[in-house]
Design an enzyme around this catalytic site. Sequence first.
Site, PDB file in Angstrom:
ATOM      1  CD1 TRP A 251     -10.346  55.465   0.174  1.00  0.00           C
ATOM      2  CD2 TRP A 251     -12.444  54.655   0.495  1.00  0.00           C
ATOM      3  NE1 TRP A 251     -11.165  55.314  -1.223  1.00  0.00           N
ATOM      4  CE2 TRP A 251     -12.243  54.794  -0.907  1.00  0.00           C
ATOM      5  CE3 TRP A 251     -13.577  54.023   1.125  1.00  0.00           C
ATOM      6  CZ2 TRP A 251     -13.189  54.593  -1.787  1.00  0.00           C
ATOM      7  CZ3 TRP A 251     -14.700  53.902   0.389  1.00  0.00           C
ATOM      8  CH2 TRP A 251     -14.504  54.039  -1.113  1.00  0.00           C
TER       9      TRP A 251
ATOM     10  CG  ASP B 120      -7.320  51.180   4.385  1.00  0.00           C
ATOM     11  OD1 ASP B 120      -7.131  50.409   3.312  1.00  0.00           O
ATOM     12  OD2 ASP B 120      -8.606  51.731   3.925  1.00  0.00           O
TER      13      ASP B 120
ATOM     14  CE  LYS C  59      -9.018  50.893  -3.841  1.00  0.00           C
ATOM     15  NZ  LYS C  59      -9.724  51.445  -5.005  1.00  0.00           N
TER      16      LYS C  59
END
Length: 360
Positions: free
Chosen positions: A103, A172, A196
């Site tokens: 990511w 993030d 999540k």
Amino acid sequence: MPERIYNFSAGPSTLPEEVLIQAAKDIVNFNNKGMGLIEMSHRSKDFIAVVDECEANLRELMKIPANYKVLFLQGGASMQFAMIPMNLLAEGKTATYLNTGVWAKKAIKEAKLFGKVQVAYSSEESTFNHVPKDSDYTVDPASEYLYFVTNNTIYGTQFPTMPKSEKMLIADMSSDILSREFDITPFGIVYAGAQKNMGPAGVTVVIIREDLLDRAPETLPTMLKYKTHADNGSMFNTPPCFSIYVVGLVLKWLKKLGGVAAMEKINQEKAAILYNAIDATDFYRGHAKAGSRSNMNITFNLPTPELEAQFIKEATAKGLDGLKGHRSVGGCRASIYNAFPKAGVEALVGFMKEFEKKNI
């Protein structure tokens, strides 16, 4: 109704059962209005109250100061890979990124479309099995910000403490937001896809310092400016109503448990049970280095790929679902986010011991 299994999926992932039960009722009849939450106007008093309460609880749980805006956006965390440099990285300006996984790599790729990117550290050569210490890299003095991913779901690594820098931090936190306490004031932006650790897929929470809202260039499309959404209370267009509502339910559940500090202690206990089981034998090998291990995603390997496939198949049959590792790294991965019960971790450890005995 069949008995619920233990869902180790990396996301969308386990939600508290009481949240699911309440959401199931409200999707049909919300507040005895005779219509479901997902049928209700996003501009109605009832839904605006849902959004306001959700934001207030998030501010309380994360200790978010008044000079930060809380936005409920769409497009997933992946949209933020581009929105951040679009809004904050003018042409010719520099940003520093830490490359600790898939990511982070994707975010680096997007940022390079808008400005200069200094990759100050990368753990790619070691298959992203660790995160750096502050002393392992240098941030370009010209940088607008230092960007990093707090927890790397695929590789099972996590920054044990937040990086320290004279530059503004941007993070993030999609896979570990609300799992531990931290000071948000060094950050310009914290964002997280909900699916999540906060709620269902569909909403991305962005927490942004107010002074950054005016940094976007005039040529940026309206929908891609943070200021657009901040000025309109996340209601410039129809928001992801149901996802926001469920995040609100999860935040209420977390408050009842004692908040983030209480959750952090529970998460440490759950992770320790599983890591102790991995470390007690040579049959299982953890992927992440000690000191970089995640409390959210625990990655490990068995002696052979064949045994890993057998392990996953037999575990699934016993109601231990979602243990297959990401295709880029293989092996096994147990995602034990906030809502994942301690009993599920104990059940997995019991199965691991049985499986080892049968296959040594």
